[in-house]
Scaffold this motif. Structure first.
Motif, mmCIF file in Angstrom:
data_model
loop_
_atom_site.group_PDB
_atom_site.id
_atom_site.type_symbol
_atom_site.label_atom_id
_atom_site.label_comp_id
_atom_site.label_asym_id
_atom_site.label_seq_id
_atom_site.Cartn_x
_atom_site.Cartn_y
_atom_site.Cartn_z
ATOM 1 N N TYR A 97 47.791 53.334 13.860
ATOM 2 C CA TYR A 97 47.938 54.455 12.929
ATOM 3 C C TYR A 97 47.510 54.144 11.499
ATOM 4 C CZ TYR A 97 50.769 56.401 16.683
ATOM 5 O OH TYR A 97 51.204 56.853 17.880
ATOM 6 N N GLU A 98 48.030 53.063 10.957
ATOM 7 C CA GLU A 98 47.856 52.828 9.524
ATOM 8 C C GLU A 98 46.419 52.544 9.119
ATOM 9 O OE1 GLU A 98 50.464 49.950 7.884
ATOM 10 O OE2 GLU A 98 52.236 50.994 8.599
ATOM 11 N N ILE A 99 45.783 51.606 9.785
ATOM 12 C CA ILE A 99 44.413 51.247 9.392
ATOM 13 C C ILE A 99 43.476 52.447 9.521
ATOM 14 C CG2 ILE A 99 42.420 49.793 9.940
ATOM 15 C CD1 ILE A 99 44.442 47.554 10.584
ATOM 16 N N PRO A 100 43.507 53.176 10.656
ATOM 17 C CA PRO A 100 42.611 54.345 10.730
ATOM 18 C C PRO A 100 42.930 55.436 9.719
ATOM 19 C CG PRO A 100 43.347 53.724 12.927
ATOM 20 C CD PRO A 100 44.144 52.919 11.948
ATOM 21 N N LEU A 101 44.216 55.628 9.412
ATOM 22 C CA LEU A 101 44.589 56.726 8.521
ATOM 23 C C LEU A 101 44.655 56.333 7.052
ATOM 24 C CD1 LEU A 101 47.402 58.347 10.677
ATOM 25 C CD2 LEU A 101 45.073 59.189 10.341
ATOM 26 N N MET A 102 45.139 55.119 6.770
ATOM 27 C CA MET A 102 45.383 54.721 5.390
ATOM 28 C C MET A 102 44.414 53.656 4.879
ATOM 29 S SD MET A 102 47.932 56.684 4.808
ATOM 30 C CE MET A 102 48.656 56.130 3.303
ATOM 31 N N GLY A 103 43.733 52.982 5.783
ATOM 32 C CA GLY A 103 42.782 51.956 5.381
ATOM 33 C C GLY A 103 43.394 50.557 5.399
ATOM 34 N N TRP A 104 42.509 49.558 5.340
ATOM 35 C CA TRP A 104 42.912 48.157 5.403
ATOM 36 C C TRP A 104 43.790 47.745 4.234
ATOM 37 C CZ3 TRP A 104 42.700 44.694 9.171
ATOM 38 C CH2 TRP A 104 41.857 44.943 10.241
ATOM 39 N N ARG A 105 43.432 48.164 3.049
ATOM 40 C CA ARG A 105 44.159 47.724 1.850
ATOM 41 C C ARG A 105 45.626 48.134 1.902
ATOM 42 N NH1 ARG A 105 43.352 46.482 -3.855
ATOM 43 N NH2 ARG A 105 45.018 47.488 -5.020
ATOM 44 N N PHE A 106 45.879 49.404 2.181
ATOM 45 C CA PHE A 106 47.257 49.882 2.283
ATOM 46 C C PHE A 106 48.011 49.138 3.372
ATOM 47 C CE2 PHE A 106 50.485 52.450 4.319
ATOM 48 C CZ PHE A 106 51.264 52.822 3.240
ATOM 49 N N SER A 107 47.388 48.997 4.533
ATOM 50 C CA SER A 107 48.045 48.338 5.663
ATOM 51 C C SER A 107 48.365 46.890 5.353
ATOM 52 C CB SER A 107 47.158 48.409 6.906
ATOM 53 O OG SER A 107 46.933 49.753 7.260
ATOM 54 N N LEU A 108 47.447 46.203 4.732
ATOM 55 C CA LEU A 108 47.674 44.805 4.393
ATOM 56 C C LEU A 108 48.809 44.656 3.372
ATOM 57 C CD1 LEU A 108 46.686 41.926 4.866
ATOM 58 C CD2 LEU A 108 45.133 42.246 2.935
ATOM 59 N N VAL A 109 48.810 45.498 2.355
ATOM 60 C CA VAL A 109 49.873 45.439 1.346
ATOM 61 C C VAL A 109 51.224 45.763 1.991
ATOM 62 C CG1 VAL A 109 50.783 46.562 -0.732
ATOM 63 C CG2 VAL A 109 48.372 45.917 -0.609
ATOM 64 N N ARG A 110 51.279 46.758 2.837
ATOM 65 C CA ARG A 110 52.538 47.119 3.489
ATOM 66 C C ARG A 110 53.056 45.995 4.375
ATOM 67 N NH1 ARG A 110 55.067 48.016 7.858
ATOM 68 N NH2 ARG A 110 53.204 47.877 9.115
ATOM 69 N N VAL A 111 52.198 45.425 5.202
ATOM 70 C CA VAL A 111 52.642 44.376 6.110
ATOM 71 C C VAL A 111 53.057 43.125 5.353
ATOM 72 C CG1 VAL A 111 51.846 42.775 7.901
ATOM 73 C CG2 VAL A 111 51.432 45.200 8.141
ATOM 74 N N VAL A 112 52.271 42.709 4.384
ATOM 75 C CA VAL A 112 52.615 41.502 3.626
ATOM 76 C C VAL A 112 53.928 41.711 2.867
ATOM 77 C CG1 VAL A 112 51.897 40.024 1.706
ATOM 78 C CG2 VAL A 112 50.260 40.643 3.496
ATOM 79 N N SER A 113 54.140 42.893 2.306
ATOM 80 C CA SER A 113 55.389 43.138 1.581
ATOM 81 C C SER A 113 56.577 43.275 2.528
ATOM 82 C CB SER A 113 55.265 44.370 0.691
ATOM 83 O OG SER A 113 55.054 45.521 1.467
ATOM 84 N N ALA A 114 56.339 43.652 3.779
ATOM 85 C CA ALA A 114 57.427 43.814 4.744
ATOM 86 C C ALA A 114 57.769 42.523 5.481
ATOM 87 C CB ALA A 114 57.061 44.898 5.761
ATOM 88 N N LEU A 115 56.869 41.551 5.488
ATOM 89 C CA LEU A 115 57.098 40.320 6.251
ATOM 90 C C LEU A 115 58.412 39.612 5.932
ATOM 91 C CD1 LEU A 115 53.546 38.721 6.540
ATOM 92 C CD2 LEU A 115 54.944 39.706 8.363
ATOM 93 N N PRO A 116 58.816 39.490 4.682
ATOM 94 C CA PRO A 116 60.077 38.776 4.418
ATOM 95 C C PRO A 116 61.330 39.538 4.838
ATOM 96 C CG PRO A 116 58.811 39.073 2.382
ATOM 97 C CD PRO A 116 58.098 39.802 3.459
ATOM 98 N N LEU A 117 61.212 40.830 5.098
ATOM 99 C CA LEU A 117 62.400 41.636 5.381
ATOM 100 C C LEU A 117 63.093 41.245 6.684
ATOM 101 C CD1 LEU A 117 61.132 45.128 4.207
ATOM 102 C CD2 LEU A 117 62.593 43.514 2.985
ATOM 103 N N ALA A 118 62.325 40.965 7.727
ATOM 104 C CA ALA A 118 62.937 40.627 9.019
ATOM 105 C C ALA A 118 63.700 39.307 8.959
ATOM 106 C CB ALA A 118 61.886 40.622 10.122
ATOM 107 N N PRO A 119 63.079 38.214 8.477
ATOM 108 C CA PRO A 119 63.881 36.984 8.375
ATOM 109 C C PRO A 119 65.068 37.125 7.426
ATOM 110 C CG PRO A 119 61.547 36.475 8.145
ATOM 111 C CD PRO A 119 61.681 37.969 8.148
ATOM 112 N N LEU A 120 64.892 37.855 6.345
ATOM 113 C CA LEU A 120 65.993 38.071 5.409
ATOM 114 C C LEU A 120 67.151 38.808 6.089
ATOM 115 C CD1 LEU A 120 67.108 37.853 2.537
ATOM 116 C CD2 LEU A 120 65.963 40.012 2.027
ATOM 117 N N SER A 121 66.836 39.793 6.918
ATOM 118 C CA SER A 121 67.902 40.522 7.622
ATOM 119 C C SER A 121 68.630 39.596 8.595
ATOM 120 C CB SER A 121 67.342 41.746 8.340
ATOM 121 O OG SER A 121 66.515 41.356 9.409
ATOM 122 N N GLY A 122 67.899 38.682 9.237
ATOM 123 C CA GLY A 122 68.548 37.726 10.129
ATOM 124 C C GLY A 122 69.452 36.768 9.377
ATOM 125 N N VAL A 123 68.995 36.283 8.233
ATOM 126 C CA VAL A 123 69.809 35.382 7.419
ATOM 127 C C VAL A 123 71.046 36.112 6.906
ATOM 128 C CG1 VAL A 123 69.852 34.075 5.256
ATOM 129 C CG2 VAL A 123 67.889 33.872 6.793
#
Length: 131
Positions: free
Chosen positions: A93-119
């Motif tokens: 969904y994201e890359i076709p609709l929003m483009g690579w830049r948006f998708s990359l920024v969203r994923v990189v900014s979201a990456l720490p959230l999962a381990p942080l929630s586990g901690v």
């Protein structure tokens, strides 16, 4: 909507009960068990980000993981990565609709959230033990 999803969830939970008997508990408990610590949280976060499914599959997978010996903080990280990172949705969904830049920024900014929630889940369990 609730009554439309209810039969699917019932069947998925039933299937999870059967599949859980086939999943070996040794490797699960070793890699993402309660004693796996930060390593298990990071591994569960990585796996959760790659699970290409909806809730009717991912939640029964969580039931299977718990029955196979996974720890609560690791399962919290798994579900957080599945819901927040979701690399499959990025590709579909994201890359076709929003483009690579948006998708990359969203994923990189979201990456720490999962381990942080586990901690944070581990901290909460340490304060209020689950019986």
């Amino acid at each position: 909507r609730f009554f439309a999803v209810l039969p699917r969830m019932g069947l998925a939970i039933l299937a999870a009960g059967f599949v859980s008997k086939l999943v070996p508990s040794g490797p699960i408990a070793h890699h993402i068990g309660p004693d796996s610590g930060l390593y298990g949280i990071l591994l569960a976060s990585l796996i959760g980000g790659f699970i290409p499914s909806g809730p009717s599959v991912s939640f029964p997978v969580v039931v299977i993981l718990l029955q196979a010996g996974a720890g609560f903080p690791q399962v919290v990280a798994f579900l957080s990565a599945w819901s927040v990172v979701a690399l499959h949705r990025m590709l579909i969904y994201e890359i076709p609709l929003m483009g690579w830049r948006f998708s990359l920024v969203r994923v990189v900014s979201a990456l720490p959230l999962a381990p942080l929630s586990g901690v944070l889940a581990q901290v909460i369990i340490d304060i209020f033990p689950i019986k």
